[in-house]
Write a protein that holds these residues in place. Structure first.
Motif, mmCIF file in Angstrom:
data_model
loop_
_atom_site.group_PDB
_atom_site.id
_atom_site.type_symbol
_atom_site.label_atom_id
_atom_site.label_comp_id
_atom_site.label_asym_id
_atom_site.label_seq_id
_atom_site.Cartn_x
_atom_site.Cartn_y
_atom_site.Cartn_z
ATOM 1 N N GLY A 191 0.811 -1.217 0.000
ATOM 2 C CA GLY A 191 0.000 0.000 0.000
ATOM 3 C C GLY A 191 0.836 1.255 0.000
ATOM 4 N N VAL A 192 1.870 1.300 0.812
ATOM 5 C CA VAL A 192 2.704 2.503 0.906
ATOM 6 C C VAL A 192 3.507 2.706 -0.385
ATOM 7 C CG1 VAL A 192 4.873 1.683 1.941
ATOM 8 C CG2 VAL A 192 3.909 3.866 2.649
ATOM 9 N N GLN A 193 3.729 1.632 -1.127
ATOM 10 C CA GLN A 193 4.425 1.736 -2.411
ATOM 11 C C GLN A 193 3.475 2.101 -3.551
ATOM 12 O OE1 GLN A 193 6.403 -2.026 -2.899
ATOM 13 N NE2 GLN A 193 7.832 -1.624 -1.234
ATOM 14 N N GLU A 235 -3.935 0.851 5.408
ATOM 15 C CA GLU A 235 -3.084 1.719 6.227
ATOM 16 C C GLU A 235 -1.936 2.274 5.385
ATOM 17 O OE1 GLU A 235 -2.981 2.705 9.532
ATOM 18 O OE2 GLU A 235 -4.980 1.871 9.827
ATOM 19 N N GLY A 236 -1.349 1.415 4.572
ATOM 20 C CA GLY A 236 -0.240 1.833 3.715
ATOM 21 C C GLY A 236 -0.666 2.860 2.693
ATOM 22 N N ARG A 237 -1.838 2.671 2.093
ATOM 23 C CA ARG A 237 -2.335 3.639 1.107
ATOM 24 C C ARG A 237 -2.606 4.985 1.770
ATOM 25 N NH1 ARG A 237 -1.493 3.651 -3.981
ATOM 26 N NH2 ARG A 237 -3.471 4.624 -4.398
ATOM 27 N N TRP A 254 -0.793 8.448 0.773
ATOM 28 C CA TRP A 254 -1.487 9.695 0.438
ATOM 29 C C TRP A 254 -1.067 10.842 1.356
ATOM 30 C CZ3 TRP A 254 -6.574 6.550 0.401
ATOM 31 C CH2 TRP A 254 -6.697 5.876 -0.822
ATOM 32 N N ASP A 255 -0.681 10.498 2.587
ATOM 33 C CA ASP A 255 -0.229 11.514 3.539
ATOM 34 C C ASP A 255 1.239 11.885 3.335
ATOM 35 O OD1 ASP A 255 -2.729 11.604 4.683
ATOM 36 O OD2 ASP A 255 -2.219 10.298 6.373
ATOM 37 N N ARG A 288 6.918 4.184 10.146
ATOM 38 C CA ARG A 288 5.518 4.128 10.575
ATOM 39 C C ARG A 288 5.112 2.688 10.847
ATOM 40 N NH1 ARG A 288 0.810 4.933 12.554
ATOM 41 N NH2 ARG A 288 -0.954 5.164 11.194
ATOM 42 N N LEU A 289 5.517 1.774 9.994
ATOM 43 C CA LEU A 289 5.195 0.360 10.172
ATOM 44 C C LEU A 289 5.826 -0.165 11.460
ATOM 45 C CD1 LEU A 289 3.877 -2.199 9.111
ATOM 46 C CD2 LEU A 289 5.916 -2.607 7.757
ATOM 47 N N ASN A 290 7.060 0.229 11.741
ATOM 48 C CA ASN A 290 7.726 -0.199 12.965
ATOM 49 C C ASN A 290 7.014 0.361 14.201
ATOM 50 O OD1 ASN A 290 9.631 -1.743 11.676
ATOM 51 N ND2 ASN A 290 11.095 -0.078 11.526
#
Length: 71
Positions: free
Chosen positions: A20-22, A46-48, A52-53, A63-65
């Motif tokens: 998602g974050v990618q 959550e990653g998306r 976007w943020d 953030r994941l950690n």
């Protein structure tokens, strides 16, 4: 040293978050088990949101950690 296996649900969430974050599509979910797939999708969402943020790259990893340490 013996390594402990990680919880498969936690692992699915983390892998979903990374996708998602990618900015990858949710259609890339590799799981067919409904429970594991749901955790992957939760991580992806959550990653998306973080993507976007503006939390990309190393910021997303931090953030994941943080989420892992709290949860």
């Amino acid at each position: 040293m013996r390594r402990l296996k990680r919880d498969p649900m936690e692992r699915a969430f983390q892998r979903g978050y990374q996708h998602g974050v990618q900015g990858k599509s949710r259609d890339t979910c590799p799981f067919s088990n409904p429970e594991v797939r749901q955790n992957w999708m939760n991580g992806w969402r959550e990653g998306r949101t973080d993507n976007w943020d503006g939390l990309r790259g190393i910021s997303g990893v931090h953030r994941l950690n943080e989420m892992h340490a709290v949860g």
